[in-house]
Design a protein around this motif. Structure first.
Motif, PDB file in Angstrom:
ATOM      1  N   GLU A 110      -6.169  -4.039   7.036  1.00  0.00           N
ATOM      2  CA  GLU A 110      -4.878  -3.472   6.716  1.00  0.00           C
ATOM      3  C   GLU A 110      -5.312  -3.371   5.044  1.00  0.00           C
ATOM      4  N   ASN A 111      -6.010  -4.191   3.934  1.00  0.00           N
ATOM      5  CA  ASN A 111      -5.953  -3.584   2.414  1.00  0.00           C
ATOM      6  C   ASN A 111      -6.917  -2.567   2.537  1.00  0.00           C
ATOM      7  N   ARG A 112      -7.522  -2.206   3.096  1.00  0.00           N
ATOM      8  CA  ARG A 112      -8.563  -0.938   2.904  1.00  0.00           C
ATOM      9  C   ARG A 112      -7.940   0.660   3.181  1.00  0.00           C
ATOM     10  N   PHE A 113      -8.378   1.187   2.240  1.00  0.00           N
ATOM     11  CA  PHE A 113      -7.148   2.655   2.381  1.00  0.00           C
ATOM     12  C   PHE A 113      -8.162   3.453   1.779  1.00  0.00           C
ATOM     13  N   LYS A 114      -8.417   5.036   2.411  1.00  0.00           N
ATOM     14  CA  LYS A 114      -8.569   6.650   1.650  1.00  0.00           C
ATOM     15  C   LYS A 114      -7.284   7.107   0.864  1.00  0.00           C
ATOM     16  N   LEU A 115      -7.963   7.588   0.044  1.00  0.00           N
ATOM     17  CA  LEU A 115      -6.548   8.654  -0.540  1.00  0.00           C
ATOM     18  C   LEU A 115      -6.741   9.950  -0.827  1.00  0.00           C
ATOM     19  N   GLU A 116      -5.966  10.917  -0.876  1.00  0.00           N
ATOM     20  CA  GLU A 116      -6.388  12.302  -1.306  1.00  0.00           C
ATOM     21  C   GLU A 116      -5.933  12.125  -2.789  1.00  0.00           C
ATOM     22  N   VAL A 117      -6.475  12.735  -3.547  1.00  0.00           N
ATOM     23  CA  VAL A 117      -5.757  12.359  -4.391  1.00  0.00           C
ATOM     24  C   VAL A 117      -5.219  13.792  -5.751  1.00  0.00           C
ATOM     25  N   MET A 118      -4.314  14.491  -6.010  1.00  0.00           N
ATOM     26  CA  MET A 118      -4.131  15.217  -6.491  1.00  0.00           C
ATOM     27  C   MET A 118      -4.622  16.217  -8.074  1.00  0.00           C
ATOM     28  N   LYS A 155      -7.878  20.874  -6.414  1.00  0.00           N
ATOM     29  CA  LYS A 155      -8.304  19.652  -7.323  1.00  0.00           C
ATOM     30  C   LYS A 155      -7.591  18.613  -6.768  1.00  0.00           C
ATOM     31  N   THR A 156      -8.763  18.073  -5.617  1.00  0.00           N
ATOM     32  CA  THR A 156      -8.620  17.055  -4.947  1.00  0.00           C
ATOM     33  C   THR A 156      -9.503  15.951  -5.220  1.00  0.00           C
ATOM     34  N   VAL A 157      -9.561  15.169  -5.028  1.00  0.00           N
ATOM     35  CA  VAL A 157     -10.174  13.639  -4.838  1.00  0.00           C
ATOM     36  C   VAL A 157     -10.099  13.202  -3.823  1.00  0.00           C
ATOM     37  N   ARG A 158     -11.492  12.672  -3.185  1.00  0.00           N
ATOM     38  CA  ARG A 158     -11.260  11.295  -1.748  1.00  0.00           C
ATOM     39  C   ARG A 158     -10.876  10.130  -2.578  1.00  0.00           C
ATOM     40  N   ILE A 159     -10.679   9.479  -2.805  1.00  0.00           N
ATOM     41  CA  ILE A 159     -10.896   7.462  -3.216  1.00  0.00           C
ATOM     42  C   ILE A 159     -10.780   7.068  -1.495  1.00  0.00           C
ATOM     43  N   GLN A 160     -11.417   6.071  -1.811  1.00  0.00           N
ATOM     44  CA  GLN A 160     -11.372   4.684  -0.667  1.00  0.00           C
ATOM     45  C   GLN A 160     -11.671   3.225  -1.036  1.00  0.00           C
ATOM     46  N   LEU A 161     -11.055   2.616  -0.727  1.00  0.00           N
ATOM     47  CA  LEU A 161     -11.855   0.813  -1.202  1.00  0.00           C
ATOM     48  C   LEU A 161     -12.097   0.500   0.210  1.00  0.00           C
ATOM     49  N   LYS A 162     -12.717  -0.191   0.351  1.00  0.00           N
ATOM     50  CA  LYS A 162     -13.648  -0.219   1.828  1.00  0.00           C
ATOM     51  C   LYS A 162     -15.027  -1.621   1.549  1.00  0.00           C
ATOM     52  N   ASN A 163     -15.507  -1.713   1.033  1.00  0.00           N
ATOM     53  CA  ASN A 163     -16.305  -2.631   1.290  1.00  0.00           C
ATOM     54  C   ASN A 163     -16.289  -3.414   0.223  1.00  0.00           C
ATOM     55  N   ASN A 164     -16.622  -3.055  -1.050  1.00  0.00           N
ATOM     56  CA  ASN A 164     -16.114  -4.023  -2.505  1.00  0.00           C
ATOM     57  C   ASN A 164     -14.967  -2.924  -3.621  1.00  0.00           C
ATOM     58  N   VAL A 177     -12.032   1.883 -11.308  1.00  0.00           N
ATOM     59  CA  VAL A 177     -11.032   0.721 -11.205  1.00  0.00           C
ATOM     60  C   VAL A 177     -11.878  -0.208 -10.697  1.00  0.00           C
ATOM     61  N   ASN A 178     -11.245  -1.234 -11.000  1.00  0.00           N
ATOM     62  CA  ASN A 178     -11.958  -3.018 -10.819  1.00  0.00           C
ATOM     63  C   ASN A 178     -10.771  -3.679 -10.043  1.00  0.00           C
ATOM     64  N   LEU A 179     -10.414  -4.492  -8.268  1.00  0.00           N
ATOM     65  CA  LEU A 179      -9.646  -5.134  -8.377  1.00  0.00           C
ATOM     66  C   LEU A 179      -9.612  -6.908  -7.892  1.00  0.00           C
ATOM     67  N   LYS A 180      -8.794  -6.898  -8.353  1.00  0.00           N
ATOM     68  CA  LYS A 180      -8.818  -8.685  -7.648  1.00  0.00           C
ATOM     69  C   LYS A 180      -7.502  -9.158  -6.358  1.00  0.00           C
ATOM     70  N   ASP A 181      -8.161 -10.225  -6.054  1.00  0.00           N
ATOM     71  CA  ASP A 181      -7.037 -10.613  -4.842  1.00  0.00           C
ATOM     72  C   ASP A 181      -6.707  -9.953  -4.311  1.00  0.00           C
ATOM     73  N   VAL A 182      -7.352  -8.931  -3.206  1.00  0.00           N
ATOM     74  CA  VAL A 182      -7.553  -8.088  -2.038  1.00  0.00           C
ATOM     75  C   VAL A 182      -8.757  -8.677  -1.286  1.00  0.00           C
ATOM     76  N   ASP A 183      -7.847  -9.485  -0.629  1.00  0.00           N
ATOM     77  CA  ASP A 183      -9.281  -9.883   1.278  1.00  0.00           C
ATOM     78  C   ASP A 183      -9.315  -8.038   1.798  1.00  0.00           C
ATOM     79  N   LEU A 184     -10.644  -7.712   1.204  1.00  0.00           N
ATOM     80  CA  LEU A 184     -11.009  -6.404   1.956  1.00  0.00           C
ATOM     81  C   LEU A 184     -11.348  -7.046   3.602  1.00  0.00           C
ATOM     82  N   LYS A 185     -11.780  -8.101   4.075  1.00  0.00           N
ATOM     83  CA  LYS A 185     -12.025  -8.264   5.394  1.00  0.00           C
ATOM     84  C   LYS A 185     -10.723  -7.900   5.835  1.00  0.00           C
ATOM     85  N   LYS A 186      -9.388  -8.059   5.886  1.00  0.00           N
ATOM     86  CA  LYS A 186      -8.498  -7.649   6.515  1.00  0.00           C
ATOM     87  C   LYS A 186      -8.359  -5.584   6.445  1.00  0.00           C
TER      88      LYS A 186
END
Length: 216
Positions: free
Chosen positions: A43-51, A151-160, A32-41
């Motif tokens: 609060e805009n980075r996150f980790k998720l566990e998805v069932m 049944k879980t996958v872990r995903i994260q939005l970090k540097n890219n 999933v390619n994102l736009k208009d997300v300032d990853l220097k902040k």
């Protein structure tokens, strides 16, 4: 929903069709390619566990780091156990610690051992988004946690501004893979301030196959 289930299934089908046969069952992955997300902040980075509704389509390797009741509960479920003593040994064996971090998909840990886990394994588990699920030292039933992790996958939005996630295996039904992909995309949209307006594009591919764009 920005992407119709049918469109997701069509992309999955095409990705599988375009993948060359291999001598192993390939993982199906979404990007999933994102736009208009300032990853220097931060609060805009996150980790998720998805069932994933239909699971990962393969055996999930889980290790339990514990002594006492938690270790006994793990053994009853046939899980690999790493004792506190073994953990101490890893303090002087970075190669073994790194190998351990690669071997397992998830870790469960008894709370009293977390300081040592952070000290000896943290630098190997953290970057892989594999820090343990923490449980009380008196827990005697790990089955609900284990079943959820399978049944879980872990995903994260970090540097890219792109999020990768496995959604199953190529021998799974197209519609089931599409439902799994939808679960991942929905979880990501729920974390974005402007939802689907911040999604630039979505691609699906097999491990070694070409990426196929999901049409909206």
């Amino acid at each position: 929903m920005a992407f119709e289930r049918q469109k997701l299934a069509e992309a999955v089908k095409e990705a599988k069709a375009r993948a060359k046969p291999r001598n192993f069952t390939q993982t199906v992955e979404v990007a999933v390619n994102l736009k208009d997300v300032d990853l220097k902040k931060p609060e805009n980075r996150f980790k998720l566990e998805v069932m994933l509704p239909h699971g990962r389509g393969k055996e999930v390797k889980i290790a339990v780091i514990a002594d006492g009741a938690v270790a006994e509960a793990a053994k009853k479920l046939g899980l690999d156990v790493i004792s506190g003593e073994k953990l101490e040994e890893l303090s002087s064996n970075s190669r073994e610690a790194r190998k351990l971090a690669r071997k397992y998909d998830f870790f469960i840990a008894a709370a009293p051992l977390m300081p040592k886990i952070g000290r000896y394994l943290g630098r190997f588990l953290g970057p892989r988004n594999k820090m343990p699920v923490v449980v009380p030292p008196t827990m005697t039933n790990l089955e609900p946690i284990v079943n959820k992790l399978k049944k879980t996958v872990r995903i994260q939005l970090k540097n890219n501004p792109v999020i990768h996630a496995p959604i199953g295996m190529e021998d799974m039904d197209d519609d089931k893979l599409a439902e799994n992909m939808e679960a991942v995309i929905t979880a990501i949209l729920n974390k974005l301030e402007r939802g689907e307006n911040q999604v630039k594009s979505v691609y699906v591919k097999t491990t070694m196959g070409p990426a196929v764009k999901v049409e909206r």
